[in-house]
Design a protein around this motif. Sequence first.
Motif, PDB file in Angstrom:
ATOM      1  N   THR A  96      -4.801  15.261   8.274  1.00 16.51           N
ATOM      2  CA  THR A  96      -4.522  15.155   9.704  1.00 16.51           C
ATOM      3  C   THR A  96      -4.172  13.706  10.011  1.00 16.51           C
ATOM      4  N   GLU A  97      -3.686  13.464  11.204  1.00 18.46           N
ATOM      5  CA  GLU A  97      -3.365  12.102  11.623  1.00 18.46           C
ATOM      6  C   GLU A  97      -4.595  11.211  11.558  1.00 18.46           C
ATOM      7  N   GLU A  98      -5.733  11.724  12.012  1.00 20.73           N
ATOM      8  CA  GLU A  98      -6.974  10.945  12.014  1.00 20.73           C
ATOM      9  C   GLU A  98      -7.403  10.595  10.590  1.00 20.73           C
ATOM     10  N   MET A  99      -7.321  11.557   9.693  1.00 23.32           N
ATOM     11  CA  MET A  99      -7.711  11.322   8.299  1.00 23.32           C
ATOM     12  C   MET A  99      -6.810  10.265   7.660  1.00 23.32           C
ATOM     13  N   LEU A 100      -5.533  10.348   7.942  1.00 23.85           N
ATOM     14  CA  LEU A 100      -4.566   9.410   7.381  1.00 23.85           C
ATOM     15  C   LEU A 100      -4.812   7.999   7.921  1.00 23.85           C
ATOM     16  N   ASP A 101      -4.971   7.881   9.233  1.00 25.94           N
ATOM     17  CA  ASP A 101      -5.233   6.570   9.843  1.00 25.94           C
ATOM     18  C   ASP A 101      -6.518   5.952   9.298  1.00 25.94           C
ATOM     19  N   GLU A 102      -7.535   6.777   9.112  1.00 30.02           N
ATOM     20  CA  GLU A 102      -8.820   6.301   8.599  1.00 30.02           C
ATOM     21  C   GLU A 102      -8.672   5.688   7.208  1.00 30.02           C
ATOM     22  N   PHE A 159       0.876  -1.175   0.000  1.00 35.64           N
ATOM     23  CA  PHE A 159       0.000   0.000   0.000  1.00 35.64           C
ATOM     24  C   PHE A 159       0.911   1.222   0.000  1.00 35.64           C
ATOM     25  N   VAL A 160       0.706   2.135  -0.934  1.00 38.13           N
ATOM     26  CA  VAL A 160       1.598   3.285  -1.086  1.00 38.13           C
ATOM     27  C   VAL A 160       0.800   4.586  -0.988  1.00 38.13           C
ATOM     28  N   ILE A 161       1.355   5.503  -0.219  1.00 31.70           N
ATOM     29  CA  ILE A 161       0.793   6.846  -0.108  1.00 31.70           C
ATOM     30  C   ILE A 161       1.778   7.772  -0.813  1.00 31.70           C
ATOM     31  N   VAL A 162       1.320   8.439  -1.858  1.00 34.25           N
ATOM     32  CA  VAL A 162       2.159   9.358  -2.624  1.00 34.25           C
ATOM     33  C   VAL A 162       1.652  10.771  -2.343  1.00 34.25           C
ATOM     34  N   ASN A 163       2.508  11.556  -1.703  1.00 35.29           N
ATOM     35  CA  ASN A 163       2.143  12.917  -1.307  1.00 35.29           C
ATOM     36  C   ASN A 163       2.925  13.923  -2.142  1.00 35.29           C
ATOM     37  N   PHE A 167       3.612  17.353   6.981  1.00 38.11           N
ATOM     38  CA  PHE A 167       4.855  16.607   6.791  1.00 38.11           C
ATOM     39  C   PHE A 167       5.163  15.673   7.960  1.00 38.11           C
ATOM     40  N   PRO A 168       5.116  16.151   9.216  1.00 35.89           N
ATOM     41  CA  PRO A 168       5.384  15.237  10.343  1.00 35.89           C
ATOM     42  C   PRO A 168       4.351  14.110  10.453  1.00 35.89           C
ATOM     43  N   VAL A 169       3.107  14.391  10.094  1.00 32.10           N
ATOM     44  CA  VAL A 169       2.042  13.381  10.149  1.00 32.10           C
ATOM     45  C   VAL A 169       2.348  12.267   9.145  1.00 32.10           C
ATOM     46  N   LEU A 170       2.768  12.644   7.950  1.00 34.20           N
ATOM     47  CA  LEU A 170       3.119  11.658   6.929  1.00 34.20           C
ATOM     48  C   LEU A 170       4.341  10.841   7.340  1.00 34.20           C
ATOM     49  N   ASP A 171       5.332  11.522   7.924  1.00 31.64           N
ATOM     50  CA  ASP A 171       6.533  10.805   8.350  1.00 31.64           C
ATOM     51  C   ASP A 171       6.210   9.838   9.487  1.00 31.64           C
ATOM     52  N   ASP A 172       5.340  10.242  10.404  1.00 34.52           N
ATOM     53  CA  ASP A 172       4.913   9.329  11.475  1.00 34.52           C
ATOM     54  C   ASP A 172       4.219   8.095  10.891  1.00 34.52           C
ATOM     55  N   ALA A 173       3.358   8.319   9.906  1.00 35.63           N
ATOM     56  CA  ALA A 173       2.664   7.187   9.273  1.00 35.63           C
ATOM     57  C   ALA A 173       3.676   6.260   8.606  1.00 35.63           C
ATOM     58  N   HIS A 174       4.667   6.837   7.967  1.00 36.34           N
ATOM     59  CA  HIS A 174       5.716   6.028   7.339  1.00 36.34           C
ATOM     60  C   HIS A 174       6.408   5.160   8.387  1.00 36.34           C
ATOM     61  N   GLN A 175       6.773   5.752   9.501  1.00 26.38           N
ATOM     62  CA  GLN A 175       7.471   5.018  10.561  1.00 26.38           C
ATOM     63  C   GLN A 175       6.570   3.978  11.221  1.00 26.38           C
TER      64      GLN A 175
END
Length: 174
Positions: free
Chosen positions: A162-168, A61-65, A78-86
Amino acid sequence: MVKKWLSIGVVLVALAVVGGIVYQNVSSPPVGVNQGEQAPDFDLPQQNGENISLSDFDENFVIVNLWASWCEPCIREFPVLDDAHQNYEDEGVHVIAVNMATTERSPDEALAFLEENPVSMPIVFDEDGEFADDYPLRDGLPQTYFINEEGIIVDVHRGELTEEMLDERIQPFL
């Protein structure tokens, strides 16, 4: 009699070819950047000079930003995306941040931003605008594509995540 069988053979081969073409067009989605379409592959350089392709992440699964250093919502997410990556990389979720270099004020702007804001997710650069030709900016930056394991775009988000949107968006694919 031979001509008749030869004619039948030619017709059967033609039907097989046409059937294969129709099957391929019906069974695989068109390439494009809309939800439900096959994501176009890309091959872009990282800071270290090595290239990354979308196809490097087949069966993930790939997220391209898409981002730029002058974009305030990009900077905030940017930090939200990096957290999701980690947090999700071990589960087969990868984040790739594509700097839209042709929109930067100068080539060094993005590099200066990255020096001040280091991240672990891969950063690639659309230096010549070819990526932007395949993934055109609609409604500005940031823009994010969610691509499933088969390479199909399952969601497109325009604007800040946001973090919530990304996690969802990630949870159904874990």
